[in-house]
Scaffold this motif. Structure first.
Motif, PDB file in Angstrom:
ATOM      1  N   ARG A  16       0.818  -1.210   0.000  1.00  0.00           N
ATOM      2  CA  ARG A  16       0.000   0.000   0.000  1.00  0.00           C
ATOM      3  C   ARG A  16       0.857   1.267   0.000  1.00  0.00           C
ATOM      4  O   ARG A  16       0.367   2.353  -0.282  1.00  0.00           O
ATOM      5  N   PRO A  19       1.290   3.175  -3.703  1.00  0.00           N
ATOM      6  CA  PRO A  19       0.073   3.881  -4.114  1.00  0.00           C
ATOM      7  C   PRO A  19      -0.267   5.055  -3.189  1.00  0.00           C
ATOM      8  O   PRO A  19      -0.709   6.101  -3.661  1.00  0.00           O
ATOM      9  N   THR A  23      -0.538   8.775  -4.559  1.00  0.00           N
ATOM     10  CA  THR A  23      -1.825   9.451  -4.397  1.00  0.00           C
ATOM     11  C   THR A  23      -1.627  10.767  -3.661  1.00  0.00           C
ATOM     12  O   THR A  23      -2.200  11.787  -4.029  1.00  0.00           O
ATOM     13  N   ASP A  43      -6.350   6.441  -9.060  1.00  0.00           N
ATOM     14  CA  ASP A  43      -6.275   5.808 -10.381  1.00  0.00           C
ATOM     15  C   ASP A  43      -4.991   6.183 -11.100  1.00  0.00           C
ATOM     16  O   ASP A  43      -4.354   5.344 -11.741  1.00  0.00           O
ATOM     17  N   TYR A  46      -2.182   4.127  -9.496  1.00  0.00           N
ATOM     18  CA  TYR A  46      -2.191   2.722  -9.915  1.00  0.00           C
ATOM     19  C   TYR A  46      -1.836   2.577 -11.390  1.00  0.00           C
ATOM     20  O   TYR A  46      -1.219   1.596 -11.785  1.00  0.00           O
ATOM     21  N   TRP A  47      -2.205   3.566 -12.213  1.00  0.00           N
ATOM     22  CA  TRP A  47      -1.820   3.519 -13.622  1.00  0.00           C
ATOM     23  C   TRP A  47      -0.301   3.595 -13.746  1.00  0.00           C
ATOM     24  O   TRP A  47       0.311   2.848 -14.494  1.00  0.00           O
ATOM     25  N   ARG A  51      -0.729  -1.386 -11.942  1.00  0.00           N
ATOM     26  CA  ARG A  51      -1.454  -2.329 -11.081  1.00  0.00           C
ATOM     27  C   ARG A  51      -2.907  -1.921 -11.007  1.00  0.00           C
ATOM     28  O   ARG A  51      -3.218  -0.739 -10.871  1.00  0.00           O
ATOM     29  N   GLU A  52      -3.801  -2.909 -11.067  1.00  0.00           N
ATOM     30  CA  GLU A  52      -5.225  -2.618 -10.900  1.00  0.00           C
ATOM     31  C   GLU A  52      -5.505  -2.293  -9.437  1.00  0.00           C
ATOM     32  O   GLU A  52      -5.013  -2.974  -8.537  1.00  0.00           O
ATOM     33  N   PRO A  53      -6.292  -1.229  -9.181  1.00  0.00           N
ATOM     34  CA  PRO A  53      -6.645  -0.930  -7.795  1.00  0.00           C
ATOM     35  C   PRO A  53      -7.489  -2.058  -7.200  1.00  0.00           C
ATOM     36  O   PRO A  53      -8.460  -2.496  -7.805  1.00  0.00           O
ATOM     37  N   GLY A  59      -3.722  -2.736  -1.334  1.00  0.00           N
ATOM     38  CA  GLY A  59      -4.492  -1.872  -2.226  1.00  0.00           C
ATOM     39  C   GLY A  59      -5.219  -0.785  -1.473  1.00  0.00           C
ATOM     40  O   GLY A  59      -4.769  -0.298  -0.455  1.00  0.00           O
ATOM     41  N   TRP A  71      -9.826   3.109 -13.856  1.00  0.00           N
ATOM     42  CA  TRP A  71      -8.501   2.545 -14.132  1.00  0.00           C
ATOM     43  C   TRP A  71      -8.534   1.674 -15.380  1.00  0.00           C
ATOM     44  O   TRP A  71      -7.643   1.765 -16.227  1.00  0.00           O
TER      45      TRP A  71
END
Length: 85
Positions: A16, A19, A23, A43, A46-47, A51-53, A59, A71
């Motif tokens: 975590r 991200p 963020t 988003d 994560y882009w 990685r997908e949120p 996450g 995303w």
């Protein structure tokens, strides 16, 4: 940003950290009457991480289906278009 350590002095949720830092870069410091868009900032983070949120220790803290939808929309764009600013 809150950083939590486990009983061994290590990061409790290391997945975590990246991200959360990214963020935070996109949202800046919290202020009174804040209107920051954490969903868009998460988003973007994560882009950048490719990685997908997801929800959980690696996450997002809260489930946000719209964040995943946004995303996926970014990932569907050509990379040059998704990164345009």
């Amino acid at each position: 940003m809150t950083v939590t350590v486990d009983t061994y002095g290590r990061l409790a949720n290391p997945g975590r950290l990246e991200p959360a830092v990214l963020t935070g870069v996109f949202t800046g410091p919290l202020s009174c009457g804040d209107a920051r868009n954490f969903q868009v900032a998460a988003d973007a983070a994560y882009w950048l991480l490719d990685r997908e949120p997801t929800v959980g220790p690696d996450g997002l803290e809260l489930e946000d289906p719209e964040a995943v939808k946004l995303w996926k929309g970014l990932k569907a764009l050509p990379r040059a278009e998704a990164g345009a600013g």
